[in-house]
Design a protein around this motif. Structure first.
Motif, short mmCIF file in Angstrom:
data_model
loop_
_atom_site.label_atom_id
_atom_site.label_comp_id
_atom_site.label_asym_id
_atom_site.label_seq_id
_atom_site.Cartn_x
_atom_site.Cartn_y
_atom_site.Cartn_z
N UNK A 86 18.96 31.51 6.06
CA UNK A 86 17.28 31.10 6.01
C UNK A 86 16.89 31.86 4.53
N UNK A 87 16.20 31.07 3.81
CA UNK A 87 15.48 31.69 2.76
C UNK A 87 14.21 32.64 3.09
N UNK A 88 13.73 33.32 2.14
CA UNK A 88 12.87 34.44 2.38
C UNK A 88 11.41 33.65 2.96
N UNK A 89 11.47 32.39 2.28
CA UNK A 89 10.15 31.56 2.53
C UNK A 89 10.35 30.99 4.04
N UNK A 90 11.34 30.73 4.23
CA UNK A 90 11.72 30.03 5.74
C UNK A 90 11.65 31.35 6.99
N UNK A 91 11.97 32.38 6.34
CA UNK A 91 11.64 33.40 7.38
C UNK A 91 10.22 33.74 7.68
N UNK A 92 9.48 33.50 6.61
CA UNK A 92 7.97 34.01 6.91
C UNK A 92 7.57 32.68 7.56
N UNK A 93 8.10 31.55 7.34
CA UNK A 93 7.55 30.22 7.96
C UNK A 93 7.97 30.26 9.48
N UNK A 94 9.17 30.83 9.82
CA UNK A 94 9.38 30.90 11.15
C UNK A 94 8.65 31.76 11.94
N UNK A 95 8.32 32.91 11.42
CA UNK A 95 7.49 33.91 11.85
C UNK A 95 6.14 33.26 12.13
N UNK A 96 5.42 32.76 10.97
CA UNK A 96 4.26 32.00 11.20
C UNK A 96 4.33 31.04 12.28
#
Lengths: 240, 531
Positions: A86-96
């Motif tokens: 997962x990219x950095x962006x996707x990690x944050x999107x997943x948490x969001x």
């Protein structure tokens, strides 16, 4: 507010935390100090609800295992554990999405603050330890928690990120949040702490408050070395 | 190295008496299975032994083992070094070749596990080939040699071309070509001998295997064929076969030594890059999950896929979907399952030949084989790996909801696998449409059951380690299968339809799923984060 009351954690026969009790109030920064193996990470993980233990832990009045408490808590682990692909962006999107945060702008602000904007398309496995730590911090703060716990947060960070993190501690404090930091690096916590608990062998050996009228007391450094090294000299005497 | 390894194993076993007891049980089970044919020899159901068929069967199994280890070795030649190996061995005063050999330690465990699984299949091998105890022993010893020698060469090639995925693929295509040429050559020779392909197929699968065992094509197969040659020499009292087989194996070992002695390696960078992934795999294996290590070296790139769905717990489902889609365009295909379905197809052909007049028995044996193989394939998947990260514990949703959301992400793989397995049944046994529908449901149910059993076992016996956890799961799935089959067979004898048999079995499986769901529901709240 974070309340830890009579927490005991055993790993088979080894007593990692022995009847620990302390409280960190709103707008306070608490620090857990201690040498390696003192039990700091164990109590941090217990607060985060990752371990089973005896005793009570409350996050803003809620038992830490409840969904409400989880919503109010942010946790930065000692070893960042990201998803490889997962990219950095996707990690944050997943948490969001997992924390049901409607506001997407928080993600952008955090990326910018930790200088991750230009690396947002990089996957977890491509990041250095320090970068992974930054992503972990962003993940912990994304849902605007009321209580934030950091386990050895400075390890692996570059000077800029350390500076940013220290500023963040102050900001969280100013916003009335409860902050608990575990560290064995006494020189990194400077003077922004409100209460420091020095741990030794799974117990709190001393507690020191950072008050203006406490200038005649021993400094945190002195207290820390008296406790940790004092024990060594006692043992040496016993051996004699 | 060996003494150090044995010292560690001994110390570890002494500290864990339960582990020791289970290990003894596993060994006892293997020993019993080895003597199973001897025990059956005097019974009414004794199967007449055909030496050629036995040799053919042994050759085929050894070839499969060689291929499996070769593929694994080339793909993962330098995967397997842990972070501590990097710190102490790679940075230590050892040569790159010596360090490569230490990986054999891990391979021995894999071999032991595969051989144990094989020894559990002795009853099946007996019913198909009529093997005796010496045959079984030869199969197990031969299997060990076949896998080890294959791995030593393949891992060397994997290390030599660690950064050159293209070359590694060409090597694997070469392996495929060897398989195709030898099997194709054998079939062509059969066609030439019997006149037509139809005449060959009319011989039946057993006769074809028996011919294959004594043909030059099987004997030419690297290592596996030569080992069969040695055993063929013993069985048929042929000194020539025996000596030629031994000479070829000795030459191959000399070749391996020469390879290690004369060719330089430079693989440390790749090994270090893989060390963290290995740490994750070790964690997963502690939970008994044999992750598909073949995918570890895969170059995964960020594409157009993104996380656009999921809210709360369902974010886990879509996040897993995203990871799967990024890893492969065919995200619903589990490569390990494909290999196992190939084994299933071969097995089903043999079952069809063994139970020519009893479709029900052939079907039950096939279903049992699928269920047992799926213990390895559906061992918790990405769900188990979630327990190595804090997110599943931290996200503010109920534990069962998060667990269910993770499990949901495995459904596409299970669905595809069930369709494939059903197609194999259709192709070989030609059951009716109702029975086919039942088969699809039955396989899905048992895939889910394998997944849930793995999770419950992780909660109860996490400390047991990979091998024993697999052993316990294997035994449990065996038990579940037989429990499901009791009402199924009763229904079959009342109704007389295969569809009813499969339907009743699937229903039994669903009841057990409900029980396992109850057992695993609060696993997120009870399991501890160990990192």
């Amino acid at each position: 507010m974070l309340v830890v009351n009579g927490v005991t954690k055993k790993y088979k026969k080894f007593l990692a935390n022995d009847n620990l009790s302390f409280t960190i109030g709103d707008g306070e920064i608490g620090v857990l100090l201690g040498p390696n193996g003192a039990g700091k990470s164990t109590i941090i993980k217990s607060i985060a609800g990752l371990l089973r233990y005896e005793g009570d832990i409350e996050i803003c009045g809620e038992d830490n295992h409840t969904i409400e408490a989880k919503r109010l808590l942010g946790y930065v682990p000692e070893m960042p554990a990201l998803y490889d692909t997962l990219t950095i962006d996707e990690h944050l999107e997943f948490i969001r999405r997992a924390y049901k945060v409607e506001d997407t702008s928080i993600k952008e602000k955090l990326l910018e603050r930790f200088e991750l904007t230009d690396k947002r398309k990089k996957m977890g496995k491509e990041l250095s330890k320090g970068m992974q730590q930054k992503v972990s911090i962003c993940c912990a703060l994304l849902h605007d928690p009321k209580v934030v716990i950091f386990d050895e947060p400075m390890v692996g960070l570059d000077p800029h990120a350390i500076k940013e993190l220290k500023a963040l501690f102050q900001e969280l404090k100013a916003q009335g949040k409860t902050v608990l930091i575990s560290t064995h690096m006494i020189d990194t916590i400077e003077d922004y702490w409100d209460v420091a608990h020095i741990m030794m062998n799974g117990r709190i050996a001393a507690t020191k408050h950072n008050r203006a009228d406490s200038s005649d007391e021993k400094s945190l450094d002195e207290l820390f070395f008296q406790i940790t090294e004092g024990k060594s000299s006692d043992e040496a005497k016993k051996e004699e | 190295m060996l003494s150090a390894y044995l010292y560690r194993v001994r110390k570890s076993l002494l500290k864990r008496p339960l582990k020791f007891v289970l290990l003894l049980l596993a060994v006892a089970m293997s020993v019993f299975m080895i003597f199973f044919p001897t025990l059956m020899a005097d019974s009414e159901d004794a199967v007449v032994r055909n030496p050629n068929l036995v040799l053919g069967g042994i050759s085929l199994v050894l070839m499969l083992m060689f291929d499996f280890m070769f593929y694994s070795g080339v793909k993962n030649g330098v995967v397997g070094f842990s972070n501590s190996d990097v710190n102490f061995h790679l940075a230590g005063p050892f040569t790159e070749k010596f360090n490569l050999i230490i990986l054999v330690e891990g391979v021995i465990t894999t071999c032991a596990m595969l051989l144990w699984v094989l020894s559990c299949q002795v009853a099946v091998l007996y019913s198909i080939f009529g093997v005796n105890s010496v045959d079984v022993l030869a199969l197990l010893v031969g299997g060990l040699f076949s896998m080890l020698l294959s791995y030593l060469v393949a891992s060397f090639l994997g290390a030599k071309f660690a950064e050159e995925e293209g070359v590694k693929n060409k090597i694997l295509i070469g392996l495929l070509a060897v398989n195709l040429v030898l099997i194709g050559g054998f079939l062509l020779s059969m066609v030439k001998r019997y006149g037509s392909f139809g005449a060959v197929t009319s011989l039946g699968i057993k006769n074809i295997i028996a011919d294959f065992g004594s043909s030059i094509f099987s004997q030419c197969f690297p290592v596996a064929g030569w080992l069969s040659l040695i055993y063929g020499g013993i069985v048929k009292n042929s000194l020539v076969y025996l000596l030629v087989g031994i000479a070829l194996i000795v030459l191959f070992i000399v070749f391996i030594c020469a390879l290690y002695a004369n060719v330089d390696l430079d693989y440390y960078e790749t090994a270090i890059a893989n060390a963290q992934k290995v740490a994750d795999i070790i964690e997963a294996r502690k939970a008994g999950v044999d992750t598909d290590t073949a995918n570890m070296n895969k170059k995964i790139k960020v594409g157009k896929e993104s996380l656009k769905s999921g809210w709360g717990a369902s974010a886990f489902t879509y996040m897993h979907f995203l990871q799967n889609a990024r890893a492969s365009k065919f995200f619903f295909v589990n490569s390990l399952a494909l290999l196992y379905r190939f084994i299933t197809a071969v097995y089903m052909f043999m079952m069809k030949g063994t139970y020519e007049d009893d479709k029900m028995m052939a079907l039950i044996m096939g279903l049992m084989m699928i269920s047992l193989l799926n213990v390895v394939i559906y061992g918790g998947g990405k769900t188990v790996l979630e327990f190595n990260k804090p997110f599943i514990f931290m996200v503010p949703e109920s534990g069962p909801k998060k667990l269910f959301a993770c499990l949901m992400a495995d459904l596409p793989e299970m669905t595809f696998d069930s369709i494939l397995a059903t197609a194999i049944f259709w192709f070989i046994l030609k059951p009716g449409p109702l029975a086919l529908g039942g088969l699809f449901v039955f396989i899905m149910v048992f895939d889910c059951l394998c997944e849930l059993t793995a999770l419950v076992m992780m909660r109860l016996f996490r400390g047991l380690g990979r091998f024993l956890l697999m052993f316990v799961r294997y035994i449990l799935i065996y038990a579940f299968f037989f429990i499901a089959m009791i009402p199924a067979i009763v229904v079959y004898y009342i109704v007389g339809s295969l569809a009813a048999l499969i339907g009743a079995g699937a229903l039994g499986g669903i009841v057990m799923i409900a029980i396992m769901l109850l057992c695993s529901a609060n696993i997120v709240d009870r399991v501890e984060f160990e990192k």
